[in-house]
Write an enzyme that holds these catalytic residues in place. Structure first.
Site, PDB file in Angstrom:
ATOM      1  N   ASP A 534       0.848  -1.189   0.000  1.00 51.12           N
ATOM      2  CA  ASP A 534       0.000   0.000   0.000  1.00 51.12           C
ATOM      3  C   ASP A 534       0.880   1.233   0.000  1.00 51.12           C
ATOM      4  OD1 ASP A 534       0.529   0.796   2.893  1.00 51.12           O
ATOM      5  OD2 ASP A 534      -0.409  -1.142   3.226  1.00 51.12           O
ATOM      6  N   GLU A 614      24.430 -22.350 -15.131  1.00 47.03           N
ATOM      7  CA  GLU A 614      23.573 -21.458 -14.354  1.00 47.03           C
ATOM      8  C   GLU A 614      24.381 -20.324 -13.739  1.00 47.03           C
ATOM      9  OE1 GLU A 614      20.016 -24.495 -12.921  1.00 47.03           O
ATOM     10  OE2 GLU A 614      21.933 -24.489 -11.847  1.00 47.03           O
TER      11      GLU A 614
END
Length: 753
Positions: A534, A614
């Site tokens: 928020d 990776e």
């Protein structure tokens, strides 16, 4: 930018280069809303924007004829005044009477923007960039005063609104509902847009036509919640991302909220946002005041993208504050999915060494470092290092991380307590709840009573010791459950309705005190994922963990919806292992990184398990993220393809896209994502936005070894777009294979002819 007052007509006109906001004072002292929308040239009387009609409605009084508040567009409607629609203020005096008649009593206009006491709010860095209008209304019979505050920003199509009530007489007043803003509109020909859903699927975009009656979203769990975000928008039925009118409201608040639209039988619409009146009341003794949170009202005449860009710019530059505003955040490795609770100093050091080698900049020790915690059923509240896992405390680990050039982060959940903790054993009375009854429990924990000053003092001191003694650079602040059975023995019966809001005020006090003690500390908000995403939290924590769901393709939806209000550099987004813990889906490391890079980028995995390929990919990803971080953090976001669209043809791909464009429109980064592939699929032509028609752009695809694209002018990219060809289109020799969970990233930069 100006706020003008026409004395003869008693009309206020707030106007900058983008918008006008107009209201007037009526004969009886009521405030009549006249207009909010694109800037009006006329700075004269606009009273004829309000029609006065004869209808079978309540009249204010016999001597004012047919005048009725039921048909007047009001600036801040009050129940008990003759308006029978849902109102912004509901209150009663000590007799129980809800009759309130607030009348205009004066105004002040000041340069700049004053802060709100105890609440987060937007700000002005210098007085010349904003003006604030305070309008005073009074009900002398009960001694009630109301101040409506409006801030107009010089360069933003936004009005910041709030309200303050004071019992200025001898009467006790009980507030039952006090919204931060209300906006009356002359018609209901709008679609309502909200962001709703649940844990791990936050911020789904819902759009529906307004209907007669009350409709909206709300929360009641003591936080803004995963179920609905404190945001509501109205868009004309033909409004798209790039065209048409839209109004947006959001609330700078982290507690229970209500955002709704009421449509009456005359097709007038009333839009409201504020503290949820359910489970709320506030007692005003003589001389006491109550301040609502701040609401932000924005207007766009150029679609939903422009509305979002307005919120992004305001939140990023005039709500976020401190040294991390506008800065690239460190590349993070959170160790949760490497260890869960099974952490120790030796394992952390090995992970840290490998993280430093990969180019990681911040390593976060997540849950399990404190008390005697090996599961979520113990030790919340006991914020001291677990000596079995860290025999010498956290300082040796912190020192060695810093020696490696890494920042050191810790996880906290300060607002909660486990019954199995020293804190609970010593202070069971610190639990927020009616302990004469069996209390609801979640994750084996209860909320602490943040309305008590001694509880907040304990938490500030306990956290400060850990942060200060161990040179902590970052904290992840979690809140993993909602509030229920809210009760505190500290407060009398007539003030128990204040506790939900007092809890939020206590939370703001706690986090602001910690931020002042450690001004360079980076705080990331979290509440079981997006339960506290928020605007309120952004005043203290410039980034939030928007969901526990880390599946890349699910995150496309979550980040897309969250972007309706929140800037990209407020959304923490991590690359996590596959199969994904939430969905079981397997997406490539490329795709996972391509989604996370449009946020505050990081990893949540165990680097000890990575393959050489990776590792090379992660090195490369980090270089790419650092390269484009200024563009992603400060550019303008354009949503191109919605993952929530419902008007697809049966053979349309399940895809989504967005792009970020620099302020000078010289550079852009495009992200395209396809969850599900097909066979013999139509070619997707991705039409771009935000570029200059007359500039020519070089196009580089990031992450695939592709031949260079032909440079193209902005008008061609907007009208024709990029043709995204791969194996799903039956290309005989595809350079990009068909497959699910595909991502493609394009970098555009202005080039010469």
């Amino acid at each position: 930018m100006s706020i003008s007052y026409l004395e003869q007509n008693r009309q206020f006109h707030l106007r900058n280069d983008s918008i006008s906001y107009v209201f007037r004072v009526l004969e009886g002292g009521e405030l009549n809303h006249l207009y909010f929308g694109p800037r009006l040239r006329d700075d004269g009387p606009l009273s004829d924007l309000q029609e006065i009609l004869f209808r079978d409605t309540l009249s204010v009084s016999d001597d004012r004829g047919v005048f009725s508040l039921e048909q007047i567009r009001q600036e801040y409607p009050v129940a008990g005044s003759g308006d029978l629609r849902p109102c912004a203020l509901t209150a009663h005096d000590e007799r129980g009477s809800h009759a309130i008649r607030l009348s205009y009593a004066g105004y002040t206009i000041t340069d700049g923007k004053p802060p709100l006491d105890g609440l987060p709010a937007t700000y002005a860095e210098h007085p010349g960039e904003a003006q604030t209008l305070d309008v005073l209304l009074r009900d002398d019979q009960i001694g009630l005063e109301m101040t409506l505050s409006y801030t107009l920003f010089e360069h933003a199509p936004v009005i910041a609104r709030s309200m303050r009530l004071t019992s200025a007489g001898t009467h006790d007043i009980t507030i039952e509902g006090a919204f931060s803003a209300s906006l009356d509109l002359p018609d209901s020909d709008w679609d309502m847009i909200t962001l709703t859903s649940a844990w791990s699927r936050e911020c789904n975009v819902e759009r529906a036509r307004l209907r007669t009656g009350l409709q909206g979203v709300s929360s009641l769990g003591g936080r803004s919640s995963q179920h609905a975000n404190p945001f509501i928008a109205l868009a004309r039925p033909n409004t798209t991302e790039s065209h048409g009118d839209a109004i947006g409201m959001t609330l700078v608040y982290s507690g229970n909220f209500d955002a709704d639209v009421a449509v009456d039988t005359m097709s007038d619409a009333r839009m409201r946002i504020g503290i949820n009146p359910d489970l709320f009341s506030w007692h005003l003794a003589p001389g006491e005041s109550f301040q609502t949170p701040e609401a932000l009202l924005a207007y766009s005449r150029n679609g939903l993208n422009e509305l979002s860009q307005t919120f992004h710019e305001l939140l990023r530059t005039r709500l976020v504050r401190g040294p991390w505003r506008g800065r690239r955040r460190p590349i993070t490795l959170n160790t949760w999915e490497a260890f869960y609770w099974d952490i120790d100093e030796e394992g952390m050091l090995e992970v840290a060494r490998q993280a430093a080698d990969l180019g990681i900049e911040l390593v976060v020790v997540d849950d399990g470092w404190f008390g005697h915690r090996d599961w979520n059923d113990t030790s919340l509240g006991d914020w001291t290092p677990n000596r079995e896992k860290f025999p010498n405390g956290l300082k040796p680990l912190s020192s060695q991380l810093h020696a490696l050039g890494l920042k050191f982060g810790l996880w906290f959940e300060p607002e909660m307590v486990n019954p199995d903790s020293a804190l609970y054993m010593e202070h069971p009375d610190w639990v927020l709840g009616d302990t004469t009854r069996e209390l609801s429990i979640s994750r084996h924990q209860y909320p602490l009573d943040l309305t008590k000053g001694e509880v907040r003092d304990y938490l500030v001191d306990a956290m400060s010791r850990v942060i200060g003694e161990n040179d902590v650079d970052y904290i992840k602040w979690n809140m993993n459950r909602s509030l229920s059975e809210v009760f505190s023995d500290r407060w009398p019966a007539e003030r128990q309705g204040e506790l939900q809001h007092r809890y939020v005020l206590g939370y703001y006090d706690l986090i602001s005190r910690l931020a002042k003690r450690f001004p360079d500390l980076l705080i990331e908000g979290c509440s079981g994922g997006g339960g506290r995403t928020d605007p309120g939290i952004l005043a203290y924590a410039p980034q939030t963990w928007i969901s526990e769901n880390t599946d890349a393709m699910e995150r496309v939806r979550i980040q897309y919806g969250t972007s309706f209000v929140y800037p990209l550099d407020s959304m923490a987004a991590h690359v996590t292992p596959v199969p994904n813990a939430q969905t079981g889906r397997v997406a490539s490391l490329k795709t996972r990184g391509d989604v996370a890079m449009f946020g505050v980028f990081g990893y949540e995995l165990d680097p000890r398990t990575l393959t050489d390929d990776e590792r090379r990919r992660i090195h490369w990803q980090i270089d790419v993220v650092k390269r484009f971080a200024p563009l992603i953090g400060n550019g303008r976001l354009y949503r191109l393809l919605s993952p929530f669209r419902r008007d697809q043809m049966p053979f349309d791909p399940d895809d989504a896209a967005w792009m970020v464009v620099s302020d000078n429109r010289q550079e852009a980064l495009v992200g395209y994502y396809r969850t599900r592939t097909g066979v013999n699929m139509p070619v997707r032509h991705l039409r771009l936005q935000g570029l200059r028609d007359d500039l020519r752009y070089a196009i580089e695809e990031i992450g695939f070894d592709m031949p260079p694209h032909r440079p193209r002018y902005g008008d061609e990219l907007a009208q024709v777009g990029l043709a995204l060809v791969d194996g799903s289109n039956c290309d005989l020799h595809p350079q990009i294979d068909a497959g699910d969970n595909l991502s493609r990233i394009f970098h555009l930069r202005v080039c010469g002819d």
